[in-house]
Every structure is written in structure tokens, then in C-alpha cells.
Enzyme design. Structure first.
Site, short mmCIF file in Angstrom:
data_model
loop_
_atom_site.label_atom_id
_atom_site.label_comp_id
_atom_site.label_asym_id
_atom_site.label_seq_id
_atom_site.Cartn_x
_atom_site.Cartn_y
_atom_site.Cartn_z
N GLU A 41 0.79 -1.23 0.00
CA GLU A 41 0.00 0.00 0.00
C GLU A 41 0.83 1.29 0.00
O GLU A 41 0.73 2.10 0.90
CB GLU A 41 -0.99 -0.01 1.18
CG GLU A 41 -1.95 -1.19 1.13
CD GLU A 41 -2.84 -1.31 2.37
OE1 GLU A 41 -2.79 -0.40 3.22
OE2 GLU A 41 -3.55 -2.31 2.48
N GLU A 85 -6.63 -10.45 -0.93
CA GLU A 85 -7.46 -10.10 0.24
C GLU A 85 -8.92 -9.93 -0.16
O GLU A 85 -9.60 -9.01 0.33
CB GLU A 85 -6.94 -8.81 0.89
CG GLU A 85 -5.46 -8.84 1.25
CD GLU A 85 -4.98 -7.58 1.95
OE1 GLU A 85 -5.81 -6.76 2.40
OE2 GLU A 85 -3.75 -7.40 2.04
O1 G3I Z 1 -4.79 -6.56 19.35
C1 G3I Z 1 -5.57 -5.42 19.75
C2 G3I Z 1 -6.31 -5.73 21.02
O2 G3I Z 1 -5.39 -5.96 22.06
C3 G3I Z 1 -7.23 -4.56 21.36
O3 G3I Z 1 -8.01 -4.89 22.47
C4 G3I Z 1 -8.12 -4.25 20.18
C5 G3I Z 1 -9.00 -3.02 20.43
O4 G3I Z 1 -9.44 -2.43 19.24
O5 G3I Z 1 -7.34 -3.97 19.05
C6 G3I Z 1 -6.54 -5.08 18.66
O6 G3I Z 1 -5.82 -4.72 17.52
C7 G3I Z 1 -6.55 -4.71 16.31
C8 G3I Z 1 -5.86 -5.66 15.33
O7 G3I Z 1 -6.49 -5.60 14.06
C9 G3I Z 1 -5.90 -7.11 15.81
O8 G3I Z 1 -7.20 -7.54 15.93
C10 G3I Z 1 -6.57 -3.30 15.76
O9 G3I Z 1 -7.33 -2.47 16.59
C11 G3I Z 1 -7.15 -3.30 14.36
O10 G3I Z 1 -6.99 -2.00 13.80
C12 G3I Z 1 -6.43 -4.29 13.47
O11 G3I Z 1 -7.07 -4.30 12.22
C13 G3I Z 1 -6.37 -4.96 11.19
C14 G3I Z 1 -6.08 -3.97 10.06
O12 G3I Z 1 -5.45 -4.66 8.99
C15 G3I Z 1 -5.17 -2.84 10.50
O13 G3I Z 1 -5.03 -1.92 9.45
C16 G3I Z 1 -7.26 -6.08 10.66
O14 G3I Z 1 -7.43 -7.07 11.67
C17 G3I Z 1 -6.62 -6.71 9.41
O15 G3I Z 1 -7.54 -7.62 8.84
C18 G3I Z 1 -6.29 -5.62 8.42
O16 G3I Z 1 -5.69 -6.19 7.29
C19 G3I Z 1 -5.32 -5.29 6.24
C20 G3I Z 1 -4.14 -5.90 5.52
O17 G3I Z 1 -3.11 -6.19 6.43
C21 G3I Z 1 -3.64 -4.96 4.41
N1 G3I Z 1 -4.70 -4.61 3.53
C22 G3I Z 1 -5.91 -4.09 4.14
C23 G3I Z 1 -6.43 -5.04 5.20
C24 G3I Z 1 -7.72 -4.56 5.81
O18 G3I Z 1 -7.53 -3.36 6.50
#
Ligand code: G3I
Length: 393
Positions: free
Chosen positions: A178, A291
Site C-alpha cells: 500500500e 485479500e
Molecule cells: O490486538 C488489539 C487488542 O489488544 C485490542 O483490544 C483491540 C482493540 O481495538 O485492538 C486489537 O488490535 C486490532 C488488530 O487488528 C488485531 O485484531 C486493531 O485495533 C485493528 O486496527 C487491526 O485491524 C487490522 C487492520 O489490517 C489494521 O489496518 C485487521 O485485523 C486486518 O484484517 C487488516 O488487514 C489489512 C491488511 O493487512 C492490508 N490490507 C488491508 C487489510 C484490511 O484493512
């Protein structure tokens, strides 16, 4: 508290076989609870997505988070339907090095062990991204305690340590993720964290470092809206031109990943999607759908029932459009869905009011999109070209 894989219980003896030697400072695989007992006959149903895709040499995949592996009924779907898996978060820098110099490979090891136990390949994701960086790193850069020269050295170390740890276990690595602007014209975002500190040459440098650490892995550039989803195709044009330039300079980029995050409220052209896949392939690159999901407006985040009755037709149609385009292009070697169940999709937490983005509902029942993809693969097995061969880990 770190969750331990239910499947890992009692199988620690096999841990050493799962991973090769990594950097000596790393926690041992056994200590990380790595081993997973092989499940019974994964993927043997001839009508599973993975079995149908295998007929033309295509790998059908999903992203997995720990919950998918640790919930037995979910793990059964993950094992039986998919032949390549991507960690949804588990290999990102924020997860693997939460404190500087202190590594946590538990999620990554768990996924690699699950894949091995179930005859699946692994897409590593992702080494160079502006998001999900450790706080110690971003804070240090912001307050000046980490200089740009040190930042570059830290990145080199990160890539070297992580790619070496899994050397020989990863089929495709999303090295860079990205970097391009959602704009017309597009181009590498000058305000991207990495570009603003280290300049655009850091991207090819990252590919060179990754290649040195695992010469057998296929190295990918991965992005969204690069297969016509932006309407103008400006982002695809920019990525295509950049890839062509990088290849002319001998940068070890072997593939391009089109993420395929669609939304039924926007237009989608399967024809343009296919045309762009073909254009990347014409550069001599492998191509992957990395994805895929198709979101729509829903009643609530728990039940995720579409509010527009036409969405239940549009959602599988767009999934199918992506897959059929992929089937038509033999250089497309894998088709990965970004999580198989609506129950733990990233969509409701990111797009208010939207969901229903995957191919299984919130109760892990297959949705129309599942059957649409299954039918496409069945037909593809009779008519779609076989995939080009690739090096295997
Ligand atoms: O691990 C913490 C947890 O401790 C906390 O309690 C919780 C509260 O919100 O957050 C948790 O972290 C989250 C993490 O995923 C793990 O679940 C983050 O907030 C959350 O922002 C994060 O989101 C991920 C996202 O990337 C971040 O940009 C998604 O799971 C993941 O599916 C997503 O994947 C991305 C690809 O890597 C790249 N392309 C886009 C795609 C979708 O955004």
C-alpha cells in the site's frame, strides 16, 4: 494474555521439524507452542474450494487470525476449504516485535504450523507497511530518538530476522504494501511514513533484503484498488509503470498482489479487473488476488443481514467476477479471501454499517458467494488454463 492453540496441545515434539533455524537470539519454536497435530484428511472432499482449484493448479486461500485456528469448528473449515493461508495480523511488525528486541512469534508460528499440518502453503504478510508498526518505533521516530539512518537499519534487521526465520516455509511474501495514492494521477505517496523518512528507494531495497534472506520465496508488491476499482484505473497505471521500472532495474519483484476489497455501493468492472491482471502478467510477473472480500450495508454488526435485498445478488456476483477474471489469466497463482467468515471479518469494525463481506455467514454457514465460487471453480476445472508453474518452498 497470549492465547495458546488448542490444536497445539500435546504435540510439542514435532515443533523442531516445523521451522528451520532462525536467528539465534529468537525464542525456540517449541517454546512458542508451535506444533499442531495434523488434522484428519484435510481437503479431501472433491467439491471443496481447494480441491476444485487444485485441478488447474490454483491455490485457494484465506487469511487467518488465531481465533480461526483455535476454534475447532472454524479450524475445520480453514483446513478443508483452503490450500494457502495468510496471517491476518500475525506477521506484522507490531505483532512480532512489540518491544524493541523482544520478539513474539506465537501467532506467526501457530499459522505456519497449522498450514504445515494441513498441507497448505503460506503467504507472508507484510514486511514494509505504514500501518501496524510497533509504538516504540513510531514514537522513537517522532521524538527524534530514532534517526533516519537508524530507522533504515532497524528495517533491514526486521526483514532479515523475520524472512530468515521462515526461510523455506513461505511461498509468497508481501514485501511492500500500500504505497500508492488513491488519486488521479496516482504515484508513490510522498507522505507515506517510509517514503517521507527514507525516500522511494527504500521499497526496492526492501525487496533486495528479503530476497537475500530467502532466495526461494516469491516476493510480491501488494495493494488495493489496483485492478480498476478506482474507476479511472489511475492507480493501476501508476503501479504498472512503477513495476515495469523496477523490473528494468533488476529489482527482485516476482509478483503483484491485488487485494480485491470491494463494496457493492461502488461500481465494479470484471472486464477491467481481468485486463489489469493480464497487464501485470505481461510484465512477466506472477499475480495473486490477496485479500478478496465484498462488503455491503447490513442491519447490524452482529447478524450482518444485508439491508438492500439486491445486495445478496451483488455480493456473490462481484466475488464471482473477481474469480472468473483470475481463472482466465494463468499467471494468477492464488486467490485468497480476507477471512472466510463474517464472524471475524475486519469490515464491521472499520466501515460503520457494513459487513456481510466474506463467503460464510456469522454462524459459519456457507453463503451464496461460497456456492458461486464453487461453481466457478467446477467450471474452471473443465475450461480454465492450468496455472503457470512456480518455485515451491
Ligand atoms: O490486538 C488489539 C487488542 O489488544 C485490542 O483490544 C483491540 C482493540 O481495538 O485492538 C486489537 O488490535 C486490532 C488488530 O487488528 C488485531 O485484531 C486493531 O485495533 C485493528 O486496527 C487491526 O485491524 C487490522 C487492520 O489490517 C489494521 O489496518 C485487521 O485485523 C486486518 O484484517 C487488516 O488487514 C489489512 C491488511 O493487512 C492490508 N490490507 C488491508 C487489510 C484490511 O484493512
Amino acid at each position: 494474555m497470549r492465547r495458546r492453540s488448542l490444536l497445539a496441545m500435546g504435540a510439542a515434539g514435532g515443533a523442531a521439524a516445523v521451522l528451520g533455524t532462525g536467528a539465534s537470539a529468537l525464542a525456540s519454536p517449541a517454546a512458542a507452542g508451535l506444533a499442531v497435530r495434523p488434522s484428519a484428511n484435510p481437503g479431501t472432499s472433491p467439491t471443496s474450494l481447494r480441491a476444485l482449484a487444485a485441478k488447474i493448479g490454483l491455490r485457494f486461500g484465506t487469511a487467518l487470525i488465531p481465533q480461526d485456528i483455535e476454534t475447532p469448528a472454524w479450524a475445520a473449515i480453514a483446513a478443508s476449504q483452503f490450500s494457502v493461508v495468510t496471517p491476518g495480523n500475525g506477521m506484522k511488525w507490531q505483532i512480532v516485535e512489540p518491544t524493541q528486541g523482544v520478539y513474539d512469534w506465537s501467532q506467526a508460528d501457530q499459522l505456519v504450523a497449522f498450514a504445515r499440518a494441513n498441507g497448505q502453503l503460506v503467504r507472508g504478510h507484510t514486511l514494509l507497511w505504514h500501518n501496524q508498526l510497533p509504538t516504540w518505533l513510531t514514537t522513537g521516530v517522532a521524538n527524534g530518538t530514532i534517526t533516519n539512518a537508524q530507522l533504515k537499519q532497524l528495517l533491514h534487521n526486521h526483514i532479515q530476522v523475520e524472512v530468515s526465520r521462515y526461510r523455506g516455509r513461505i511461498w509468497q511474501w508481501d514485501v511492500a504494501n500500500e504505497f500508492f495514492l488513491d488519486a488521479n494521477p496516482s504515484g508513490i505517496d510522498p507522505n507515506n511514513f517510509w517514503i517521507s523518512h527514507l525516500g522511494p528507494d527504500i521499497i526496492p531495497q526492501a525487496f533486495r533484503w528479503a530476497h537475500a534472506a530467502d532466495p526461494g520465496a516469491l516476493l510480491f508488491y501488494n495493494d488495493y484498488n489496483i485492478t480498476g476499482e478506482d474507476g479511472t484505473n489511475a492507480k493501476s497505471d501508476a503501479v504498472y509503470a512503477w513495476l515495469k521500472q523496477m523490473l528494468s532495474e533488476g529489482v527482485p519483484i516476482m509478483g503483484v498482489g491485488s487485494q480485491g476489497h470491494l463494496d457493492t455501493q461502488y461500481g465494479f468492472s470484471p472486464q477491467l479487473f481481468q485486463q489489469d491482471l493480464e497487464r501485470y502478467a505481461s510484465l512477466g510477473l506472477k499475480v495473486a488476488i490477496t485479500e478478496a472480500d465484498v462488503r455491503t450495508f447490513v442491519n447490524n454488526a452482529t447478524d450482518q443481514v444485508p439491508t438492500d435485498h439486491l445486495a445478496v445478488f451483488a455480493q456473490p456476483y462481484e466475488f464471482s467476477g473477481m474469480l472468473k477474471a483470475a481463472l482466465a489469466v494463468p499467471q494468477v497463482i492464488s486467490f485468497t479471501i480476507w477471512g472466510f467468515t463474517d464472524a471475524d471479518s475486519w469490515v464491521p469494525g472499520t466501515f460503520a454499517g457494513e459487513g456481510y463481506a466474506t463467503i460464510y455467514d456469522v454462524n459459519q454457514q456457507p453463503k451464496p458467494a461460497y456456492y458461486e465460487l464453487q461453481a466457478d471453480l467446477e467450471l474452471g476445472a473443465f475450461g480454465a488454463p492450468r496455472r503457470v508453474p512456480t518455485p515451491m518452498p
